[in-house]
Design an enzyme around this catalytic site. Sequence first.
Site, PDB file in Angstrom:
ATOM      1  N   GLN A  63       6.756  -3.892 -16.564  1.00  0.00           N
ATOM      2  CA  GLN A  63       7.995  -3.100 -16.455  1.00  0.00           C
ATOM      3  C   GLN A  63       7.840  -1.736 -17.121  1.00  0.00           C
ATOM      4  O   GLN A  63       8.476  -0.768 -16.715  1.00  0.00           O
ATOM      5  CB  GLN A  63       9.172  -3.852 -17.104  1.00  0.00           C
ATOM      6  CG  GLN A  63       9.657  -5.067 -16.335  1.00  0.00           C
ATOM      7  CD  GLN A  63       8.980  -6.336 -16.788  1.00  0.00           C
ATOM      8  OE1 GLN A  63       7.827  -6.315 -17.237  1.00  0.00           O
ATOM      9  NE2 GLN A  63       9.659  -7.457 -16.670  1.00  0.00           N
ATOM     10  N   ASP A 106      17.895  -8.748 -25.011  1.00  0.00           N
ATOM     11  CA  ASP A 106      18.451  -9.671 -24.014  1.00  0.00           C
ATOM     12  C   ASP A 106      19.495 -10.602 -24.603  1.00  0.00           C
ATOM     13  O   ASP A 106      20.417 -11.041 -23.909  1.00  0.00           O
ATOM     14  CB  ASP A 106      17.340 -10.455 -23.324  1.00  0.00           C
ATOM     15  CG  ASP A 106      16.638  -9.570 -22.318  1.00  0.00           C
ATOM     16  OD1 ASP A 106      15.831  -8.724 -22.739  1.00  0.00           O
ATOM     17  OD2 ASP A 106      16.941  -9.675 -21.120  1.00  0.00           O
ATOM     18  N   ASN A 124      14.057 -10.224 -26.975  1.00  0.00           N
ATOM     19  CA  ASN A 124      13.772  -9.141 -26.019  1.00  0.00           C
ATOM     20  C   ASN A 124      12.426  -9.448 -25.371  1.00  0.00           C
ATOM     21  O   ASN A 124      11.749 -10.428 -25.722  1.00  0.00           O
ATOM     22  CB  ASN A 124      13.774  -7.777 -26.720  1.00  0.00           C
ATOM     23  CG  ASN A 124      13.743  -6.634 -25.715  1.00  0.00           C
ATOM     24  OD1 ASN A 124      14.552  -6.605 -24.778  1.00  0.00           O
ATOM     25  ND2 ASN A 124      12.817  -5.714 -25.870  1.00  0.00           N
ATOM     26  N   LYS A 125      12.046  -8.617 -24.446  1.00  0.00           N
ATOM     27  CA  LYS A 125      10.808  -8.817 -23.680  1.00  0.00           C
ATOM     28  C   LYS A 125       9.633  -9.194 -24.569  1.00  0.00           C
ATOM     29  O   LYS A 125       9.440  -8.601 -25.634  1.00  0.00           O
ATOM     30  CB  LYS A 125      10.518  -7.531 -22.899  1.00  0.00           C
ATOM     31  CG  LYS A 125       9.252  -7.536 -22.066  1.00  0.00           C
ATOM     32  CD  LYS A 125       9.159  -8.712 -21.101  1.00  0.00           C
ATOM     33  CE  LYS A 125      10.342  -8.781 -20.151  1.00  0.00           C
ATOM     34  NZ  LYS A 125      10.402 -10.089 -19.418  1.00  0.00           N
TER      35      LYS A 125
HETATM   36  O1  MRU Z   1      12.505  -9.729 -17.718  1.00  0.00           O
HETATM   37  P1  MRU Z   1      13.282  -8.451 -17.632  1.00  0.00           P
HETATM   38  O2  MRU Z   1      12.534  -7.367 -16.943  1.00  0.00           O
HETATM   39  O3  MRU Z   1      14.677  -8.651 -17.086  1.00  0.00           O
HETATM   40  O4  MRU Z   1      13.434  -8.055 -19.169  1.00  0.00           O
HETATM   41  C1  MRU Z   1      14.095  -6.905 -19.533  1.00  0.00           C
HETATM   42  C2  MRU Z   1      13.985  -6.597 -20.965  1.00  0.00           C
HETATM   43  O5  MRU Z   1      13.432  -7.310 -21.759  1.00  0.00           O
HETATM   44  C3  MRU Z   1      14.680  -5.392 -21.416  1.00  0.00           C
HETATM   45  O6  MRU Z   1      14.004  -4.801 -22.472  1.00  0.00           O
HETATM   46  C4  MRU Z   1      16.046  -5.878 -21.862  1.00  0.00           C
HETATM   47  O7  MRU Z   1      16.706  -6.503 -20.813  1.00  0.00           O
HETATM   48  C5  MRU Z   1      16.850  -4.796 -22.387  1.00  0.00           C
HETATM   49  S1  MRU Z   1      17.525  -3.978 -21.023  1.00  0.00           S
HETATM   50  C6  MRU Z   1      18.413  -2.670 -21.296  1.00  0.00           C
END
Ligand code: MRU
Length: 348
Positions: free
Chosen positions: A198, A239, A249-250
């Site tokens: 991402q 998240d 978070n990710k």
């Molecule tokens: O798995 P994803 O791509 O949905 O994960 C997204 C993330 O971890 C973002 O950093 C998180 O949602 C914060 S979004 C503003």
Amino acid sequence: VIIFMKSIEWLNNSIRFLDQTELPLNEVYIDTSDISILADAIRTLKVRGAPLLGIASAYGLLLGTQKEIQSSKEQFIRAFEDSDALLASTRPTAKNLFWALERMRNILRLNSKEDSTTLFDRLKSEALSIHEEDRVMCDKIGAHGADLIPMDAVILTHCNTGALATGGIGTAFGVILTAHNSGKNISVFADETRPLLQGARLTMWELQKAGIPATLITDNSAAWTIKTKKVGLIIAGADRIAADGDTANKIGTFNLAVLAKEHNIPFYIAAPSSTIDFSIQSGEQIQIEERGFGEVLNGFGKQIAPNNISVFNPAFDVTPHHLITAIITEKGILRAPYGNSIASMVKQ
Ligand code: MRU
């Protein structure tokens, strides 16, 4: 100031979303009025990012119920419940998804005496408000957070937190963009964010569109980049945030928080209050999504590891609150002790 595209939009009886798996090379929009296509898009990360998942699931309930407006009230409510269950089963970690479903359920409850047409109209205006409120929250997060960014700051970020992931300018990305637009002469290092990249595919695309000086690094370059490129702060999204400030978070975010401590630089989380899960005391209780092994086994257009191996593929990690310098929300900047600052934020 850059006007970004809308990553999701409610059209009269359908939604239009940008297929994020096609980025950065192709900007492909998908129009659908089929909730199962949306649910599949969420599972496969065509639509992703915590705040956007909230907006998408609110619209998903509209798709799931609109075909029952002319049917009996019972059928309308059953369609709502089925759609709610389908959307709730797509991805477990982002609180915003469940928060938005809960807001829509409340509307259903409060308007239970109304006919299906009125009920649908109320649901529609709630979904549109969820979207618009997120846009406003992003602006506020950006404004609060930009105060924390010094002139000439070198910033490291992870995953994608911009317009693609939200209903507005983004969370962590919104802070970066606001600081950039205010003339702070910032530059950014973006982690590529394996396995699904991402950072490379989406954040670099957004940074480039915004004209923000940016450099892509592999995830395992972070420590060396912080040390040799004078990174002054790290900022990421969230998240789900527990009542004590522990933050999911990710995957890889926890690593960065540890690195920030080693290098004595601030580590910030930026998120709207819709990401906070007041019902859980600590990060221990956050359900971490584990995704298919194929995402790790394959990459760069081919299979990159032997067959018949074991793979661990958590999509998120939890950064303990003691490693977080501050949490930037639309209501202001929260600091330790987070138990207190989060609780007093609720009362605002
Ligand atoms: O798995 P994803 O791509 O949905 O994960 C997204 C993330 O971890 C973002 O950093 C998180 O949602 C914060 S979004 C503003």
